[in-house]
Scaffold this motif. Sequence first.
Motif, PDB file in Angstrom:
ATOM      1  N   HIS A  70     -26.004  30.985  26.740  1.00 62.36           N
ATOM      2  CA  HIS A  70     -27.301  30.509  27.217  1.00 62.36           C
ATOM      3  C   HIS A  70     -27.521  29.014  26.965  1.00 62.36           C
ATOM      4  N   GLU A 138     -31.749  30.828  34.188  1.00 63.19           N
ATOM      5  CA  GLU A 138     -32.024  31.267  35.565  1.00 63.19           C
ATOM      6  C   GLU A 138     -32.956  30.300  36.284  1.00 63.19           C
ATOM      7  N   LYS A 142     -36.844  31.859  33.445  1.00 62.82           N
ATOM      8  CA  LYS A 142     -36.929  32.699  32.258  1.00 62.82           C
ATOM      9  C   LYS A 142     -36.490  31.910  31.030  1.00 62.82           C
ATOM     10  N   ALA A 144     -34.449  32.377  27.234  1.00 63.62           N
ATOM     11  CA  ALA A 144     -33.645  33.183  26.314  1.00 63.62           C
ATOM     12  C   ALA A 144     -34.004  32.812  24.875  1.00 63.62           C
ATOM     13  N   ILE A 167     -35.090  38.139  26.499  1.00 56.28           N
ATOM     14  CA  ILE A 167     -35.315  37.369  27.717  1.00 56.28           C
ATOM     15  C   ILE A 167     -36.801  37.459  28.036  1.00 56.28           C
ATOM     16  N   SER A 169     -39.962  36.418  30.424  1.00 52.02           N
ATOM     17  CA  SER A 169     -40.323  35.962  31.770  1.00 52.02           C
ATOM     18  C   SER A 169     -41.781  35.536  31.762  1.00 52.02           C
ATOM     19  N   GLY A 177     -34.896  42.805  25.576  1.00 52.74           N
ATOM     20  CA  GLY A 177     -33.705  42.338  24.886  1.00 52.74           C
ATOM     21  C   GLY A 177     -33.066  43.424  24.061  1.00 52.74           C
TER      22      GLY A 177
END
Length: 273
Positions: A70, A138, A142, A144, A167, A169, A177
């Motif tokens: 990530h 992404e 989003k 991480a 994760i 959003s 997760g």
Amino acid sequence: MPSNNPALASFVESAPPGELLDVTKAIKSILADDPSALQSLTPAFEKYNEEQFATVKLPGGSEEVIVSPHNSLGDGRYYDVASQSSFAFDHATQKASAVQSYVLESSRLDLIKSLLKSLSLHTTEHYPKSSLGVYPIENDSKIAILTVASKYSPNNFWNGRWRSLYIFSPGNGSLAGSLKVDVHYYEDGNVRLLTDKPVSVSLPSSANASEVAKQIAIAERKYQEDLNKAFGSLSEGAFKALRRQLPITRQKIEWEKISGYRLGQDIGGGRSR
């Protein structure tokens, strides 16, 4: 490119926490220090370090930072938000070098910094030592959130690692997760605990960093309590059922007289023929 030696690659990828360098040393002895053969294992080392959220102290730094998919910049380089730096990472030796200044460009930078601040309070309170990472993923849609806490005690024949990945959003407030625990105990044998607990929480779309950190704290505390209960049940039930406390004779063996025992009759409780 995959390794041309799948067996050795599997040794690398399944190495217990804190024992990758020991595994590498053993592999070198097998390969007789063949540089080309060891080089072929580079993908396995990279996969292991990224999946395990390997941590490394940067040259001149005081805190360990995370290596993961990530925060990868490609070509063996990774970045850290808190220190505003990027670095090269040698996956075989687990050493960092070539540190450079790195300023993250993200439309969610304020939220990321707030999450780092809120979550650092949680990790400081609940982990003796840990590393935290928060990264946009992404295409900035989003975030991480990674925590890794490792404790190694090779003198006592055990090593362990806690990993959490969420994760978040921001658009819909979903937080999903998993929590993973990996502990290896290897005195007079090998016992390994591997767990993977999925987590899913729904938050208001307007949830701030403090609310996200609160839900993470609740999930992790609940999982730790569940693990403690499971260990208690094992010690009282399953572990005791693995072997008898005493032989069939219900008496302890006098080991200094072992050469004089008749195996079938005296130890096994059977009848001599």
